[in-house]
Design a protein around this motif. Structure first.
Motif, short mmCIF file in Angstrom:
data_model
loop_
_atom_site.label_atom_id
_atom_site.label_comp_id
_atom_site.label_asym_id
_atom_site.label_seq_id
_atom_site.Cartn_x
_atom_site.Cartn_y
_atom_site.Cartn_z
N SER A 268 0.83 -1.21 0.00
CA SER A 268 0.00 0.00 0.00
C SER A 268 0.86 1.26 0.00
CB SER A 268 -0.92 0.00 1.22
OG SER A 268 -1.67 1.19 1.27
N ALA A 269 1.91 1.26 0.84
CA ALA A 269 2.77 2.44 0.91
C ALA A 269 3.47 2.69 -0.42
CB ALA A 269 3.81 2.27 2.02
N MET A 270 3.97 1.63 -1.06
CA MET A 270 4.66 1.79 -2.34
C MET A 270 3.69 2.20 -3.45
SD MET A 270 7.33 1.94 -4.08
CE MET A 270 8.69 1.21 -3.17
N GLU A 271 2.49 1.65 -3.44
CA GLU A 271 1.50 2.02 -4.45
C GLU A 271 1.19 3.51 -4.38
OE1 GLU A 271 -3.18 1.11 -5.67
OE2 GLU A 271 -2.20 -0.04 -4.08
N HIS A 272 0.99 4.01 -3.19
CA HIS A 272 0.68 5.43 -3.04
C HIS A 272 1.90 6.30 -3.34
CE1 HIS A 272 -2.91 3.91 -0.82
NE2 HIS A 272 -3.45 4.97 -1.40
N ARG A 273 3.09 5.80 -3.01
CA ARG A 273 4.30 6.58 -3.33
C ARG A 273 4.47 6.69 -4.85
NH1 ARG A 273 7.02 9.51 -4.85
NH2 ARG A 273 9.12 10.21 -4.30
N GLN A 274 4.22 5.61 -5.57
CA GLN A 274 4.31 5.65 -7.02
C GLN A 274 3.22 6.56 -7.61
OE1 GLN A 274 4.16 1.42 -7.73
NE2 GLN A 274 6.39 1.28 -7.98
N ARG A 275 2.06 6.56 -6.99
CA ARG A 275 0.99 7.44 -7.44
C ARG A 275 1.39 8.91 -7.27
NH1 ARG A 275 -3.01 8.59 -10.86
NH2 ARG A 275 -4.78 9.67 -9.89
N ALA A 276 2.02 9.21 -6.15
CA ALA A 276 2.49 10.58 -5.92
C ALA A 276 3.52 10.98 -6.97
CB ALA A 276 3.09 10.69 -4.52
N HIS A 277 4.39 10.05 -7.33
CA HIS A 277 5.40 10.32 -8.37
C HIS A 277 4.72 10.60 -9.71
CE1 HIS A 277 9.26 10.00 -10.48
NE2 HIS A 277 8.59 9.33 -11.39
N GLU A 278 3.74 9.81 -10.05
CA GLU A 278 3.03 9.99 -11.32
C GLU A 278 2.35 11.36 -11.37
OE1 GLU A 278 -0.95 8.34 -13.63
OE2 GLU A 278 -0.12 7.20 -11.96
N LEU A 279 1.67 11.72 -10.31
CA LEU A 279 0.96 13.01 -10.29
C LEU A 279 1.94 14.18 -10.32
CD1 LEU A 279 -1.77 12.27 -7.59
CD2 LEU A 279 -2.06 12.30 -10.07
N LEU A 280 3.06 14.00 -9.66
CA LEU A 280 4.03 15.09 -9.56
C LEU A 280 4.78 15.33 -10.86
CD1 LEU A 280 5.26 17.16 -7.61
CD2 LEU A 280 6.90 15.43 -6.90
#
Length: 419
Positions: free
Chosen positions: A151-163
């Motif tokens: 879960s933590a990695m999925e959301h971290r990758q999502r933050a990277h994509e949005l950023l």
């Protein structure tokens, strides 16, 4: 080559231009031809001065119109072999062009505003990341690293994509960087639980970088805190000291991160055997205790129970087992008062410190009993395994052949930190 003749009257003469032409050794007519050459090379075939025009510039002090001053300076630079500026010839430099007010200026301004506020993010994108950080830090104490990581990695990758792959405003970019940094701190803590020191350092560095971009010093402080903790449990107290000092330098005053890092600094000094350093740090932390909750769980929080737990370890390293016993008991009491689940890792470490205090105070049987209780935790992470090995070695050194110690030793050896 014919030398130019100085004009008879110098009342209005441009002395600087006259001297510059004279030093070329050219007549006015020859100089005029050189000026034409320069003008043609600049695409100005319409500029064709003759000897009479040059004479007016020199003898009558007439000022040639733009761009002739620049062309005269270029001609003399070529002929004399060094840079000559219009000012060196007593002539004005070409005026800077005045930008005309463009047609549709208001439309241009409106376009600027539209671009700075345009975004492809939905109203929920950043909120979902914020909620994820809050949920992860709340459940972190009770969930295994293997449960937390996806879960933590999925959301971290999502933050990277949005950023980096979605258009956003500057304000949204800072908020995304903040959430990305906090998620990387969580991932660093998970890596610490499984003793992946390389990953701890990598995610902490990533968190610090995003904290800087977000102008969020607390993110940087939490990143340094996890680095300090990992180094301390990996027997690298000097590295821990460096990280804690860096974190404390940027942590917002009286924040949870600032208090935790101050307490962290105290136990690091204790690990290094620095009594004075510990006492000074502990006094600063104690003065802040009234501002903290007595006991609460979750990442990015610090409380009175945490102070006592840190001090228990510190007192043991400083050879003060009576004080270690008292603060460990206080810490355990507070952790047990928490709702179910609570903070099992912190409780187990406090129990192991209490067991070590019992061993140092001549109560080996009680040390074994408390040690068994600590190892019944459902979250046996790396920090607990490390502290349990210290207890086993201490009992074997102090009480060789102690009855019951063998069972504890086998329990310690059987620990497989949860992944």
């Amino acid at each position: 080559m014919t030398m130019t003749i100085a004009p008879k009257s110098a009342a209005r003469r441009n002395e600087k231009l006259w001297i510059a032409i004279r030093e070329t050794g050219l007549s006015y007519a020859a100089f005029a031809l050189e000026v034409r050459t320069t003008a043609e090379a600049s695409g100005r075939h319409d500029l064709r001065p003759d000897r009479t025009r040059v004479g007016h510039w020199v003898n009558d002090g007439q000022v040639p119109q733009h761009p002739m001053p620049d062309i005269l300076a270029q001609t003399l630079s070529r002929l004399r072999g060094f840079v000559v500026e219009p000012e060196d010839l007593g002539l004005p430099r070409a005026p800077a062009p005045v930008a005309a007010r463009p047609r549709g200026a208001a439309d241009v301004a409106h376009s600027f505003a539209r671009h700075v506020t345009s975004s492809d993010l939905s109203v929920d994108d950043i909120s979902e990341l914020d909620i994820a950080v809050r949920e992860l830090r709340a459940v972190y104490p009770e969930r295994s690293p293997s449960d937390l990581w996806p879960s933590a990695m999925e959301h971290r990758q999502r933050a990277h994509e949005l950023l980096h792959h979605r258009r956003h405003t500057l304000r949204e970019g800072r908020e995304l960087a903040y959430q990305a940094g906090m998620l990387s701190v969580i991932l660093a803590w998970i890596a610490h639980d499984i003793a992946d020191h390389e990953a701890v350092a990598a995610f902490a560095a990533d968190a610090g970088a995003h904290g800087q971009q977000a102008d969020a010093p607390e993110v940087i402080a939490w990143a340094e805190d996890v680095l300090a903790t990992d180094a301390l449990f990996d027997n690298r107290p000097l590295d821990a000291l460096t990280a804690a000092t860096r974190g404390l330098a940027v942590a917002p005053r009286k924040s949870d991160s600032a208090v935790r890092l101050a307490a962290q600094l105290g136990r690091i000094y204790a690990r290094l055997g620095n009594h004075a350093g510990f006492d000074e740090a502990a006094a600063r932390v104690e003065a802040l205790r009234p501002n903290l909750s007595i006991c609460r769980s979750g990442l990015f929080r610090f409380d009175g129970a945490g102070i006592d737990s840190f001090n228990a370890s510190a007192y043991l390293w400083l050879g003060r087992p009576h004080e270690a016993h008292d603060v460990a008991v206080a810490s355990i009491r507070q952790y047990r008062s928490m709702p179910s689940a609570g903070a099992p890792t912190r409780l187990a470490i406090a129990q192991l410190d209490l067991a070590l205090a019992h061993a140092a105070l001549g109560n080996p049987e009680e040390a074994v009993r408390v040690g068994h209780a600590a190892l019944s935790s459902g979250r046996l992470v790396h920090a607990i395994a490390t502290r349990a090995r210290h207890l086993d070695l201490d009992l074997r050194r102090r009480y060789p052949g102690l009855r019951g110690a063998g069972d504890l030793r086998e329990q310690v050896r059987a620990i497989q930190p949860v992944a």
